[in-house]
Design an enzyme around this catalytic site. Structure first.
Site, PDB file in Angstrom:
ATOM      1  N   VAL A 172       0.846  -1.192   0.000  1.00 25.78           N
ATOM      2  CA  VAL A 172       0.000   0.000   0.000  1.00 25.78           C
ATOM      3  C   VAL A 172       0.880   1.240   0.000  1.00 25.78           C
ATOM      4  CG1 VAL A 172      -1.828   1.242   1.210  1.00 25.78           C
ATOM      5  CG2 VAL A 172      -1.747  -1.260   1.319  1.00 25.78           C
ATOM      6  N   CYS A 177       1.668  10.617   4.349  1.00 25.42           N
ATOM      7  CA  CYS A 177       1.405   9.622   5.402  1.00 25.42           C
ATOM      8  C   CYS A 177       1.384  10.184   6.808  1.00 25.42           C
ATOM      9  CB  CYS A 177       2.433   8.507   5.319  1.00 25.42           C
ATOM     10  SG  CYS A 177       4.141   9.055   5.611  1.00 25.42           S
ATOM     11  N   GLY A 178       1.741  11.477   6.989  1.00 27.40           N
ATOM     12  CA  GLY A 178       1.747  12.029   8.338  1.00 27.40           C
ATOM     13  C   GLY A 178       2.713  11.289   9.234  1.00 27.40           C
ATOM     14  N   GLY A 180       2.250   8.310  10.223  1.00 27.22           N
ATOM     15  CA  GLY A 180       2.175   6.888   9.939  1.00 27.22           C
ATOM     16  C   GLY A 180       1.069   6.125  10.634  1.00 27.22           C
ATOM     17  N   THR A 198       6.081  11.690   2.733  1.00 29.85           N
ATOM     18  CA  THR A 198       5.850  12.887   3.533  1.00 29.85           C
ATOM     19  C   THR A 198       6.861  13.964   3.154  1.00 29.85           C
ATOM     20  OG1 THR A 198       5.782  13.814   5.782  1.00 29.85           O
ATOM     21  CG2 THR A 198       7.309  12.003   5.407  1.00 29.85           C
ATOM     22  N   SER A 200       7.664  16.247   5.542  1.00 28.73           N
ATOM     23  CA  SER A 200       8.043  16.735   6.861  1.00 28.73           C
ATOM     24  C   SER A 200       9.211  15.940   7.430  1.00 28.73           C
ATOM     25  CB  SER A 200       6.854  16.647   7.820  1.00 28.73           C
ATOM     26  OG  SER A 200       7.268  16.832   9.159  1.00 28.73           O
ATOM     27  N   GLU A 202      10.248  16.132  10.540  1.00 31.72           N
ATOM     28  CA  GLU A 202       9.841  15.664  11.862  1.00 31.72           C
ATOM     29  C   GLU A 202       9.053  14.364  11.757  1.00 31.72           C
ATOM     30  OE1 GLU A 202      10.087  16.780  15.120  1.00 31.72           O
ATOM     31  OE2 GLU A 202      11.559  18.314  14.607  1.00 31.72           O
ATOM     32  N   GLN A 203       8.151  14.287  10.775  1.00 32.26           N
ATOM     33  CA  GLN A 203       7.370  13.069  10.603  1.00 32.26           C
ATOM     34  C   GLN A 203       8.256  11.909  10.169  1.00 32.26           C
ATOM     35  OE1 GLN A 203       4.278  14.304   7.877  1.00 32.26           O
ATOM     36  NE2 GLN A 203       2.991  15.104   9.520  1.00 32.26           N
ATOM     37  N   CYS A 356     -12.090  26.769  12.258  1.00 32.18           N
ATOM     38  CA  CYS A 356     -12.341  25.623  11.376  1.00 32.18           C
ATOM     39  C   CYS A 356     -13.484  24.756  11.897  1.00 32.18           C
ATOM     40  CB  CYS A 356     -11.069  24.795  11.222  1.00 32.18           C
ATOM     41  SG  CYS A 356      -9.779  25.587  10.224  1.00 32.18           S
TER      42      CYS A 356
END
Length: 385
Positions: A172, A177-178, A180, A198, A200, A202-203, A356
């Site tokens: 997949v 993915c942020g 994870g 990603t 990022s 940091e991610q 938001c």
């Protein structure tokens, strides 16, 4: 000087044309200037109304960050404001350049792709861990049968796995993915292997620790346009908002290229009701640089004829509950971060989460999940809920 220690009446002239115009406008949304209800707007300084009229939400948001106005329930203030569609009745002249810039320029090029990661997602893993659920899922939860944020996020992850009809051994691709959470859940509960993209750092660092746990997941710090492998399934959860209208087609072409002929692709994205509108200038400047919400027709236009749209599911009202839960966590944990971030950041983050929440509550913006296939599922796709 703390302006909030003074009488509210010192900060505006009730006879001014801008005050009368705004007061009459807000009455249509059942909002009062300096009223005593939780959603009423209280002025703490000069210039708030003129700034809002001339610069729209950018002026309103910046003056809130500066402490120039307050509302006890900021989420309900925006619910009333947006439910009455008041922003449609104002055309801030100073935002003409912003509108032209977003219409004419491609603000989401590969060179710009990492800007939002640096500005937003790289605030620190500890900060997000304190605000999000235990899996660190930074997208809308599914609250159908959930009693709390952890349950709502796990229900969302399982819903996606079931919609994708995951089977052990499948590979997949998770575009955006942020931290994870989906990959870890899918690998653990459905026996699949996952590759996540990603922008990022940091991610990615967080992902390396996740990979050491033994789960078959891989994090790649790269732009989605650079991916060339093929996968049994593709998922993109809350990343399409960063793609931009000039790149929707290319995004779909990448997904088509990377999906096997008999595969399924699930796209989870926030969306707006009307195409042709510009991104919110305050969100663009302070929260998600270069972001843009798609309209429903823009998603389907980009998918045609690359994909058959098997299913569309809107549970945008659930984002209201998700954002309010994040806000509760943020408020509860703010004492741990107040030395790291400023009071202006605190007000900025409150404004982001609560405005938001009010927008989703007013149904001004939506949350869609699309299930797509390359050639159509033989015999039809069976909807999951």
């Amino acid at each position: 000087m703390n302006t909030q220690t003074f009488s509210h009446t010192a900060f505006f002239d009730e006879t001014s044309s801008s005050h009368r115009f705004v007061a009459e406008l807000l009455e249509k949304a059942d909002i009062r200037l300096n009223g005593d209800r939780p959603w009423d707007l209280r002025l703490n300084a000069h210039g708030v109304l003129d700034d809002a009229l001339s610069r729209g939400n950018l002026g309103l948001g910046e003056s809130y960050m500066d402490g120039a106005w307050d509302a006890d329930e900021l989420d309900n203030f925006f619910y009333h404001l947006l439910r009455a569609r008041l922003p449609d009745q104002i055309n801030p002249q100073k935002l003409v350049f912003h509108h032209l810039r977003t219409r004419l320029l491609n603000l989401q090029t590969a060179k710009r792709a990492f800007q939002v990661g640096e500005a937003h997602y790289d605030l620190g893993n500890e900060f997000y861990a304190a605000m999000l659920d235990q899996r660190m899922t930074y997208t809308c939860g599914y609250w159908k049968d959930a009693k709390n944020l952890d349950e709502a996020q796990e229900a969302k992850l399982d819903l996606i796995c079931r919609k994708l009809e995951l089977k052990p051994g499948m590979r997949v691709l998770d575009i955006g993915c942020g931290w994870g959470s989906f990959m870890a859940y899918a690998a653990e509960h459905y026996g699949v292997e996952c590759v996540g993209l990603t922008i990022s750092k940091e991610q990615t660092e967080y992902g390396k620790r996740l990979m050491k746990s033994g789960l078959p997941v891989e994090f790649r710090l790269q732009d989605y346009r650079d991916e060339t492998e093929q996968f049994d399934r593709i998922v993109s959860i809350g990343m399409f908002e960063h793609v931009g209208r000039k790149n929707y087609r290319e995004f779909m072409e990448v997904a088509n290229r990377c999906l096997k002929d008999d595969g399924l692709f699930l796209l989870h994205t926030i969306g707006k009701n009307v195409r042709g509108t510009s991104p919110d200038p305050w969100i663009d400047k302070y929260i998600f640089p270069n972001g843009e919400l798609p309209a429903l027709g823009q998603v389907t236009d980009a998918a045609e004829p690359l994909f058959v749209i098997e299913d569309v599911h809107n549970f945008g009202a659930d984002y209201d509950k998700t954002l309010m839960a994040w806000h509760d966590n943020f408020e509860a944990n703010w004492p741990h971060f107040k030395e790291q971030f400023s009071e202006r950041f605190y007000r900025m983050w409150r404004y982001y989460l609560l405005s938001c929440a009010g927008a989703f509550r007013a149904r001004d913006i939506q949350l869609w999940q699309f299930v797509l296939s390359k050639k159509g599922v033989v015999g039809g796709y069976e909807r999951v809920s």
